[in-house]
Design a protein around this motif. Structure first.
Motif, mmCIF file in Angstrom:
data_model
loop_
_atom_site.group_PDB
_atom_site.id
_atom_site.type_symbol
_atom_site.label_atom_id
_atom_site.label_comp_id
_atom_site.label_asym_id
_atom_site.label_seq_id
_atom_site.Cartn_x
_atom_site.Cartn_y
_atom_site.Cartn_z
ATOM 1 N N PRO A 23 0.805 -1.223 0.000
ATOM 2 C CA PRO A 23 0.000 0.000 0.000
ATOM 3 C C PRO A 23 0.842 1.279 0.000
ATOM 4 O O PRO A 23 0.488 2.271 -0.627
ATOM 5 N N ARG A 24 1.990 1.255 0.716
ATOM 6 C CA ARG A 24 2.858 2.445 0.765
ATOM 7 C C ARG A 24 3.401 2.763 -0.636
ATOM 8 O O ARG A 24 3.431 3.918 -1.055
ATOM 9 N N VAL A 25 3.818 1.746 -1.361
ATOM 10 C CA VAL A 25 4.388 1.967 -2.701
ATOM 11 C C VAL A 25 3.327 2.518 -3.657
ATOM 12 O O VAL A 25 3.585 3.467 -4.397
ATOM 13 N N THR A 76 15.286 -5.624 0.362
ATOM 14 C CA THR A 76 15.616 -6.060 -0.991
ATOM 15 C C THR A 76 14.350 -6.062 -1.848
ATOM 16 O O THR A 76 13.305 -6.544 -1.414
ATOM 17 N N VAL A 77 14.451 -5.511 -3.041
ATOM 18 C CA VAL A 77 13.317 -5.439 -3.970
ATOM 19 C C VAL A 77 13.532 -6.474 -5.072
ATOM 20 O O VAL A 77 14.589 -6.494 -5.710
ATOM 21 N N THR A 140 13.437 2.632 3.443
ATOM 22 C CA THR A 140 14.489 3.047 2.512
ATOM 23 C C THR A 140 14.309 2.398 1.136
ATOM 24 O O THR A 140 14.714 2.961 0.115
ATOM 25 N N ALA A 141 13.679 1.220 1.107
ATOM 26 C CA ALA A 141 13.485 0.489 -0.156
ATOM 27 C C ALA A 141 12.305 1.007 -0.967
ATOM 28 O O ALA A 141 12.149 0.624 -2.136
ATOM 29 N N VAL A 142 11.470 1.870 -0.388
ATOM 30 C CA VAL A 142 10.250 2.320 -1.099
ATOM 31 C C VAL A 142 10.572 2.977 -2.444
ATOM 32 O O VAL A 142 9.961 2.626 -3.458
#
Length: 195
Positions: A23-25, A76-77, A140-142
């Motif tokens: 949801p944040r992305v 990690t994405v 930080t990964a967003v």
């Protein structure tokens, strides 16, 4: 050739720390970028099988969700196919459903969009109390996860623009991650692993 209807789904529970990364992305995508009208961005939260009605009007679906057990560091994405996503999808109870189960059910009623997934390795999905907000590694990964979605859209010929009022530091971070992904794709011919 008709324009593909593309659906970007953010899946997860924002009350369970990193489980809310999907949801944040999509919130960042919706607020910081302008996309053409054939691209829909939806916060699917914890809809489970109720997501099926969203899939009906889509030719291509990009799912953003939390993953665990990948063996990668938190934040990690990863770009994954639904069948590779299933073993690492975050489930909170026996009542939760996996994305692949939703897709299989949709297929039974003739709904078969192409599906790709962006997964973000979580750090904490079991706070002692409901807790809104991601852990620092996942927060930080967003930008990288947003860039991963924009990369998938680019691969389908979809261009984006930065929205008026978007946070310049955030969009700069997304831009740097997107440039790295383009370079990786050009150098290796693959963008399957984004981190």
């Amino acid at each position: 050739m008709p324009v593909q209807r593309i659906l970007v789904l953010g899946v997860g529970n924002a009350l369970m720390r990193d489980e809310g990364v999907g949801p944040r992305v999509v919130d960042v995508l919706a607020s910081a970028y302008r996309l053409p009208p054939h691209v829909r961005i939806v916060d699917a939260g914890t809809l489970g099988f109720a997501m099926m009605h969203l899939l009906r009007d889509a030719d291509h679906v990009i799912v953003v969700d939390a993953v665990e057990g990948t063996g990668r560091p938190p934040g990690t994405v990863l770009r994954l196919k639904p069948e590779h996503f299933a073993p690492n999808q975050v489930l909170h109870s026996l009542h939760d459903v996996r994305l692949v189960d939703v897709l299989n059910a949709a297929r039974l009623v003739g709904i078969e969009p192409e599906v790709e997934c962006i997964g973000v390795q979580v750090e904490d999905i079991a706070p002692e109390e409901f807790s809104i907000g991601l852990t620092p590694y996942v927060e930080t990964a967003v930008p990288r996860a947003v860039a991963a979605v924009l990369m998938l859209l680019e691969e389908r010929g979809v261009e984006h623009e930065t929205a008026d009022g978007a946070d310049p530091a955030l969009t700069a971070a997304v831009g740097r991650a997107l440039s790295q992904m383009r370079e990786r794709l050009q150098a290796t011919g693959s963008s399957a692993d984004y981190s």
